[in-house]
Write an enzyme that holds these catalytic residues in place. Structure first.
Site, PDB file in Angstrom:
ATOM      1  N   ARG A  45    -111.122 -96.160  14.024  1.00  0.00           N
ATOM      2  CA  ARG A  45    -111.668 -95.108  12.965  1.00  0.00           C
ATOM      3  C   ARG A  45    -113.060 -94.564  12.974  1.00  0.00           C
ATOM      4  O   ARG A  45    -113.112 -93.406  12.640  1.00  0.00           O
ATOM      5  CB  ARG A  45    -111.923 -96.306  11.636  1.00  0.00           C
ATOM      6  CG  ARG A  45    -110.362 -96.583  11.304  1.00  0.00           C
ATOM      7  CD  ARG A  45    -110.339 -97.426   9.845  1.00  0.00           C
ATOM      8  NE  ARG A  45    -111.169 -98.511   9.733  1.00  0.00           N
ATOM      9  CZ  ARG A  45    -110.608 -99.775   9.837  1.00  0.00           C
ATOM     10  NH1 ARG A  45    -109.325 -99.881  10.406  1.00  0.00           N
ATOM     11  NH2 ARG A  45    -111.289-100.717   9.832  1.00  0.00           N
ATOM     12  N   LYS A 136    -116.259 -88.623  -5.291  1.00  0.00           N
ATOM     13  CA  LYS A 136    -114.836 -87.870  -5.524  1.00  0.00           C
ATOM     14  C   LYS A 136    -114.192 -89.165  -6.137  1.00  0.00           C
ATOM     15  O   LYS A 136    -114.191 -90.425  -5.854  1.00  0.00           O
ATOM     16  CB  LYS A 136    -114.128 -87.749  -4.207  1.00  0.00           C
ATOM     17  CG  LYS A 136    -112.694 -87.225  -4.459  1.00  0.00           C
ATOM     18  CD  LYS A 136    -111.759 -87.186  -3.166  1.00  0.00           C
ATOM     19  CE  LYS A 136    -110.932 -88.133  -3.093  1.00  0.00           C
ATOM     20  NZ  LYS A 136    -109.645 -87.966  -1.984  1.00  0.00           N
ATOM     21  N   GLU A 177    -110.857 -84.907  -9.495  1.00  0.00           N
ATOM     22  CA  GLU A 177    -109.621 -84.449  -8.995  1.00  0.00           C
ATOM     23  C   GLU A 177    -108.540 -84.987  -9.571  1.00  0.00           C
ATOM     24  O   GLU A 177    -108.074 -86.059  -9.538  1.00  0.00           O
ATOM     25  CB  GLU A 177    -109.500 -85.072  -7.411  1.00  0.00           C
ATOM     26  CG  GLU A 177    -107.990 -84.924  -6.855  1.00  0.00           C
ATOM     27  CD  GLU A 177    -108.156 -85.321  -5.441  1.00  0.00           C
ATOM     28  OE1 GLU A 177    -109.124 -86.080  -4.901  1.00  0.00           O
ATOM     29  OE2 GLU A 177    -107.237 -85.039  -4.802  1.00  0.00           O
ATOM     30  N   LYS A 219    -111.277 -80.433  -8.313  1.00  0.00           N
ATOM     31  CA  LYS A 219    -110.483 -80.320  -7.124  1.00  0.00           C
ATOM     32  C   LYS A 219    -109.080 -80.702  -7.649  1.00  0.00           C
ATOM     33  O   LYS A 219    -108.615 -81.817  -7.807  1.00  0.00           O
ATOM     34  CB  LYS A 219    -110.777 -81.553  -5.922  1.00  0.00           C
ATOM     35  CG  LYS A 219    -109.728 -81.976  -4.906  1.00  0.00           C
ATOM     36  CD  LYS A 219    -110.512 -82.984  -3.814  1.00  0.00           C
ATOM     37  CE  LYS A 219    -109.304 -83.014  -2.813  1.00  0.00           C
ATOM     38  NZ  LYS A 219    -110.039 -83.836  -1.441  1.00  0.00           N
TER      39      LYS A 219
HETATM   40  P1  13P Z   1    -104.903 -83.954   1.231  1.00  0.00           P
HETATM   41  O1  13P Z   1    -105.598 -82.434   1.411  1.00  0.00           O
HETATM   42  O2  13P Z   1    -104.194 -84.505   2.464  1.00  0.00           O
HETATM   43  O3  13P Z   1    -104.058 -83.661  -0.031  1.00  0.00           O
HETATM   44  O4  13P Z   1    -106.142 -84.763   0.866  1.00  0.00           O
HETATM   45  C1  13P Z   1    -107.145 -84.652   0.059  1.00  0.00           C
HETATM   46  C2  13P Z   1    -107.670 -85.391  -0.823  1.00  0.00           C
HETATM   47  O5  13P Z   1    -108.832 -85.897  -0.630  1.00  0.00           O
HETATM   48  C3  13P Z   1    -106.683 -86.209  -1.671  1.00  0.00           C
HETATM   49  O6  13P Z   1    -107.579 -87.087  -2.455  1.00  0.00           O
END
Ligand code: 13P
Length: 339
Positions: A45, A136, A177, A219
């Site tokens: 990773r 996030k 998000e 987001k």
């Molecule tokens: P994806 O662009 O693969 O949807 O991932 C973005 C992300 O951080 C989802 O939480």
């Protein structure tokens, strides 16, 4: 210059730049590594993410910030430099995923609510000391018969607002998000309806929790038909409907909207973002915060082998550049390499 929430948020959506979502949890990165038959060890990773963060041209010119996972924000590159310092040396901003994942919501079959508020104040203080300047939190809203319910939307946006307020107290810019999933068979208009209801509820709770919008980044999903819907909308219709929903619900004080890719193909995610920026006529920056749409190509090209590092970096640079053009409305399909 003194760092403020506003100045960090503005830097996150600087012209032609967007965010690399590299915050896959241990479970998710294992699934990604399974696709290249690579065992998900701590070193694998680290090696993979170090390869991405050392793609200097992409990091300097296209990537304003990187979302990290708890393990990664503490890891060191092979030469002993912390991965956080690699990101900073490239002029990009380290960020951190702080939610504890979406869990089944009691009394709401088929629906999820994101956890992670307990102890968040203390964790944010530690992440700030480790170098994180944004965070996030992902809420998941699924569409199917009879869902989402109002209860699910309310629980998720309340948690997002409490998270955002705690972030700002810690001088960390919250990325909020609320992801309406594109997994079902619903059409684009149903996605528009659910996205609109979710965003309306979200901004009402952000206001109630005194979240400063100037220091917040949104987001969201694009407004798009479910993957299993037989009628797939054109790029122009996706762009049109996405912009229309956001104009109705997202205050102009939000500095930027950075989309998730959510399962769209690499090129679709780029093309849709580009079309919106070509259309223009909205008050926010529109850019990307892609996970899969930035990483699928480099992951495949690298394949877990040290000798393929340059190929992995070339693939990452290409997608980063394509999305940088799309963030400015300057991408063209002819810029994509032939398959
Ligand atoms: P994806 O662009 O693969 O949807 O991932 C973005 C992300 O951080 C989802 O939480």
């Amino acid at each position: 210059m003194t760092e403020t929430l506003e100045s960090i948020a503005q830097a996150m959506v600087a012209p032609g730049k967007g965010i690399l979502a590299a915050d896959e949890s241990s479970g998710t990165i294992k699934k990604r590594f399974d696709t290249i038959n690579l065992e998900s060890t701590e070193n694998a990773r680290r090696d993979y993410r170090e390869m991405l963060f050392r793609t200097t041209e992409a990091m300097q010119h296209c990537i304003s910030g990187v979302i990290l996972y708890d393990e990664t924000i503490r890891q060191k590159a092979k030469d002993g430099t912390s991965l956080v310092d690699l990101i900073k040396q490239a002029g990009s901003i380290p960020g951190i995923k702080v939610d504890a994942g979406a869990k089944p919501m009691a009394g709401h079959p088929g629906e999820l609510v994101t956890e992670g508020l307990d102890g968040l104040r203390e964790r944010l203080a530690e992440y700030y000391d480790l170098g994180a300047r944004f965070a996030k939190w992902r809420a998941v809203i699924d569409i199917a018969d009879g869902i989402p319910t109002a209860g699910c939307i309310e629980a998720n946006v309340e948690a997002l607002a409490r998270y955002a307020a705690l972030c700002q107290e810690a001088m960390i810019v919250p990325i909020v998000e609320p992801e309406v999933l594109m997994d079902g068979g619903h059409d684009i208009d149903r996605c528009a309806e659910v996205t609109e209801a979710t965003l309306r509820a979200l901004f009402s709770r952000l206001a109630a929790h005194r979240v400063k919008l100037e220091g917040t980044i949104l987001k969201p999903n694009m407004v798009i038909a479910g993957k299993k819907c037989p009628v797939q909308a054109s790029t122009a219709e996706i762009a049109d409907k996405t912009i229309a929903v956001f104009k109705r619900t997202v205050p102009a004080a939000i500095p930027g909207i950075v989309y998730l890719s959510g399962g769209q193909s690499d090129v679709d995610a780029t093309a849709n973002l580009n079309t919106m920026n070509e259309m223009g006529g909205f008050p926010w920056k529109m850019s990307f915060s892609y996970g899969r749409a930035l990483q699928a190509a480099p992951l495949k090209a690298w394949g877990g082998k040290a000798e393929n590092e340059a190929a992995g970096q070339a693939a990452f640079l290409h997608r980063a550049k394509m999305n940088s053009f799309a963030a400015m409305g300057k991408w063209q399909a002819s810029m994509e390499k032939p398959a």
